[in-house]
Design a protein around this motif. Structure first.
Motif, PDB file in Angstrom:
ATOM      1  N   UNK A 179      15.615  26.919  10.347  1.00  0.00           N
ATOM      2  CA  UNK A 179      14.598  27.942  10.156  1.00  0.00           C
ATOM      3  C   UNK A 179      15.133  29.296  10.597  1.00  0.00           C
ATOM      4  N   UNK A 180      16.373  29.577  10.216  1.00  0.00           N
ATOM      5  CA  UNK A 180      17.093  30.743  10.756  1.00  0.00           C
ATOM      6  C   UNK A 180      16.622  32.072  10.176  1.00  0.00           C
ATOM      7  N   UNK A 181      15.875  32.055   9.074  1.00  0.00           N
ATOM      8  CA  UNK A 181      15.432  33.307   8.478  1.00  0.00           C
ATOM      9  C   UNK A 181      16.597  34.193   8.105  1.00  0.00           C
ATOM     10  N   UNK A 182      16.593  35.434   8.550  1.00  0.00           N
ATOM     11  CA  UNK A 182      17.677  36.373   8.246  1.00  0.00           C
ATOM     12  C   UNK A 182      18.912  36.161   9.112  1.00  0.00           C
ATOM     13  N   UNK A 183      18.897  35.135   9.939  1.00  0.00           N
ATOM     14  CA  UNK A 183      20.099  34.732  10.658  1.00  0.00           C
ATOM     15  C   UNK A 183      20.443  35.523  11.891  1.00  0.00           C
ATOM     16  N   UNK A 184      19.512  36.310  12.418  1.00  0.00           N
ATOM     17  CA  UNK A 184      19.839  37.140  13.575  1.00  0.00           C
ATOM     18  C   UNK A 184      20.173  36.292  14.802  1.00  0.00           C
ATOM     19  N   UNK A 203      14.807  27.368   4.109  1.00  0.00           N
ATOM     20  CA  UNK A 203      14.463  26.951   2.746  1.00  0.00           C
ATOM     21  C   UNK A 203      14.248  28.135   1.811  1.00  0.00           C
ATOM     22  N   UNK A 204      14.206  29.351   2.355  1.00  0.00           N
ATOM     23  CA  UNK A 204      13.938  30.538   1.540  1.00  0.00           C
ATOM     24  C   UNK A 204      15.255  31.178   1.105  1.00  0.00           C
ATOM     25  N   UNK A 205      15.590  31.099  -0.197  1.00  0.00           N
ATOM     26  CA  UNK A 205      16.881  31.614  -0.668  1.00  0.00           C
ATOM     27  C   UNK A 205      17.105  33.095  -0.364  1.00  0.00           C
ATOM     28  N   UNK A 206      16.052  33.889  -0.442  1.00  0.00           N
ATOM     29  CA  UNK A 206      16.204  35.309  -0.153  1.00  0.00           C
ATOM     30  C   UNK A 206      16.634  35.560   1.272  1.00  0.00           C
ATOM     31  N   UNK A 207      16.085  34.801   2.215  1.00  0.00           N
ATOM     32  CA  UNK A 207      16.471  34.954   3.617  1.00  0.00           C
ATOM     33  C   UNK A 207      17.912  34.513   3.844  1.00  0.00           C
ATOM     34  N   UNK A 208      18.313  33.432   3.191  1.00  0.00           N
ATOM     35  CA  UNK A 208      19.692  32.967   3.336  1.00  0.00           C
ATOM     36  C   UNK A 208      20.670  33.988   2.758  1.00  0.00           C
ATOM     37  N   UNK A 209      20.305  34.630   1.667  1.00  0.00           N
ATOM     38  CA  UNK A 209      21.164  35.675   1.102  1.00  0.00           C
ATOM     39  C   UNK A 209      21.302  36.842   2.073  1.00  0.00           C
ATOM     40  N   UNK A 210      20.195  37.227   2.698  1.00  0.00           N
ATOM     41  CA  UNK A 210      20.243  38.316   3.686  1.00  0.00           C
ATOM     42  C   UNK A 210      21.069  37.915   4.898  1.00  0.00           C
ATOM     43  N   UNK A 211      20.902  36.674   5.366  1.00  0.00           N
ATOM     44  CA  UNK A 211      21.663  36.200   6.519  1.00  0.00           C
ATOM     45  C   UNK A 211      23.156  36.183   6.218  1.00  0.00           C
ATOM     46  N   UNK A 212      23.522  35.727   5.036  1.00  0.00           N
ATOM     47  CA  UNK A 212      24.938  35.678   4.655  1.00  0.00           C
ATOM     48  C   UNK A 212      25.535  37.078   4.596  1.00  0.00           C
ATOM     49  N   UNK A 213      24.758  38.031   4.089  1.00  0.00           N
ATOM     50  CA  UNK A 213      25.219  39.414   4.028  1.00  0.00           C
ATOM     51  C   UNK A 213      25.412  39.991   5.425  1.00  0.00           C
ATOM     52  N   UNK A 225      25.681  30.014   6.168  1.00  0.00           N
ATOM     53  CA  UNK A 225      24.255  29.762   5.966  1.00  0.00           C
ATOM     54  C   UNK A 225      24.050  28.940   4.700  1.00  0.00           C
ATOM     55  N   UNK A 226      23.069  28.049   4.753  1.00  0.00           N
ATOM     56  CA  UNK A 226      22.761  27.184   3.614  1.00  0.00           C
ATOM     57  C   UNK A 226      21.255  27.134   3.384  1.00  0.00           C
ATOM     58  N   UNK A 227      20.877  27.044   2.127  1.00  0.00           N
ATOM     59  CA  UNK A 227      19.478  26.791   1.797  1.00  0.00           C
ATOM     60  C   UNK A 227      19.184  25.325   2.089  1.00  0.00           C
ATOM     61  N   UNK A 228      18.203  25.067   2.918  1.00  0.00           N
ATOM     62  CA  UNK A 228      17.868  23.695   3.261  1.00  0.00           C
ATOM     63  C   UNK A 228      16.556  23.627   4.003  1.00  0.00           C
ATOM     64  N   UNK A 229      15.823  22.547   3.790  1.00  0.00           N
ATOM     65  CA  UNK A 229      14.545  22.367   4.461  1.00  0.00           C
ATOM     66  C   UNK A 229      14.740  21.693   5.814  1.00  0.00           C
ATOM     67  N   UNK A 230      13.861  22.002   6.732  1.00  0.00           N
ATOM     68  CA  UNK A 230      13.992  21.473   8.089  1.00  0.00           C
ATOM     69  C   UNK A 230      13.885  19.954   8.116  1.00  0.00           C
ATOM     70  N   UNK A 241      20.957  21.857  18.244  1.00  0.00           N
ATOM     71  CA  UNK A 241      20.133  22.326  17.131  1.00  0.00           C
ATOM     72  C   UNK A 241      19.027  23.188  17.705  1.00  0.00           C
ATOM     73  N   UNK A 242      18.888  24.380  17.166  1.00  0.00           N
ATOM     74  CA  UNK A 242      17.870  25.319  17.635  1.00  0.00           C
ATOM     75  C   UNK A 242      16.829  25.579  16.547  1.00  0.00           C
ATOM     76  N   UNK A 243      15.632  25.879  16.987  1.00  0.00           N
ATOM     77  CA  UNK A 243      14.550  26.338  16.106  1.00  0.00           C
ATOM     78  C   UNK A 243      13.862  27.487  16.846  1.00  0.00           C
ATOM     79  N   UNK A 244      14.004  28.692  16.349  1.00  0.00           N
ATOM     80  CA  UNK A 244      13.418  29.845  17.019  1.00  0.00           C
ATOM     81  C   UNK A 244      12.207  30.364  16.250  1.00  0.00           C
ATOM     82  N   UNK A 245      11.039  30.292  16.891  1.00  0.00           N
ATOM     83  CA  UNK A 245       9.821  30.893  16.346  1.00  0.00           C
ATOM     84  C   UNK A 245       9.521  30.420  14.927  1.00  0.00           C
ATOM     85  N   UNK A 246       9.708  29.135  14.673  1.00  0.00           N
ATOM     86  CA  UNK A 246       9.486  28.671  13.302  1.00  0.00           C
ATOM     87  C   UNK A 246       8.852  27.284  13.206  1.00  0.00           C
ATOM     88  N   UNK A 247       9.090  26.406  14.171  1.00  0.00           N
ATOM     89  CA  UNK A 247       8.622  25.023  14.032  1.00  0.00           C
ATOM     90  C   UNK A 247       7.115  24.948  13.813  1.00  0.00           C
TER      91      UNK A 247
END
Length: 269
Positions: A179-184, A203-213, A225-230, A241-247
């Protein structure tokens, strides 16, 4: 007209007016951030309104009105015709790495207003609004909202609070940030522990694209970073394994937690 308790009514109206004051501050704060008014005021204040307008390349009339509203809210300091930011105000509005920078909260509030039609429809259907279907850049806003906490506490306090984890990361560990979102959060860990390898899942492709950038911009090679569901991402045998502000926001947090547990190696955290 129904008879009302005047004291209770006045208290309610006071609370509502306070909420409305906060609501109308949302666009003003976002304007000040987007146009660099807070940042410029911190750098050159105390100044007159026209001086801030000139330094920021904005129209004086608009800047005067903006400053008056900000001063009335207590967001900007005004004294003897000059405007400035106190250290506390700068901490909240003008310093991105401050632990109490709250600009992201205003961005999140704006995204929630834009999302009203979708949530309103869900009231009728009973169906949810998926994270990937949120209106506006909710993803950008949330990333910005939580960034100060990660910058100021993740590596310094949170990870060292886990027995032995910081030492394992220094030596070299395999880590998933689910659940890394933008990967910060992932990027901060990868920067702090270059001997470890990190993968961020969302799982959100747009967030993974931003994180990779973001990772590419920082020149980091020990993460991806990979698109994948928890509840069914592919990785296995992780040390951490971490989950920050998402579970708590996941559609099936129980299934996600179960899958995360299975993806840990024996002795993993």
């Amino acid at each position: 007209m129904t008879e009302v308790n005047e004291t209770a009514l006045n208290e309610l109206v006071g609370r509502v007016l306070g909420d409305l004051g906060g609501a109308v501050s949302v666009p003003l704060v976002r304007i000040g951030d987007a146009l660099g008014l807070y940042r410029t005021l911190k750098e050159i204040g105390p100044v007159k309104a026209d001086e801030l307008a000139d330094a920021s390349g904005c129209a004086p009339r608009y800047v005067r009105e903006w400053l008056a509203a900000q001063a009335a809210s207590g967001y900007v300091h005004h004294e003897r015709g000059l405007f400035s930011l106190t250290p506390e105000q700068a901490f909240v509005f003008a310093e991105p790495d401050s632990p109490v920078n709250l600009i992201g909260a205003f961005d999140t509030a704006a995204a929630m207003v834009e999302n009203q039609p979708k949530v309103q429809s869900a009231f009728k259907t009973g169906r949810g609004v998926a994270w990937g279907d949120q209106a506006g850049c909710m993803f950008c806003a949330v990333a910005r909202l939580f960034r100060p906490g990660y910058v100021n506490a993740l590596v310094q306090d949170w990870l060292p609070a886990l027995d032995g984890v910081a030492d394992r990361l220094k030596t070299g560990a395999k880590v998933a940030d689910v659940g890394c979102g933008h990967g910060l959060s992932t990027i901060l860990m990868a920067q702090a522990f270059p001997n470890s390898r990190f993968v961020g899942y969302d799982f959100h492709p747009g967030s993974i694209a931003a994180a990779s950038a973001h990772a590419q911009a920082h020149g980091l090679t020990n993460l991806h970073f990979e698109v994948g569901r928890a509840q069914d991402f592919d990785g296995r045998d992780f040390d951490l394994i971490t989950c920050f502000d998402c579970l708590h926001d996941m559609g099936d947090p129980k299934a996600a937690a179960a899958h995360i547990r299975k993806a840990l190696k024996e002795g993993g955290v």
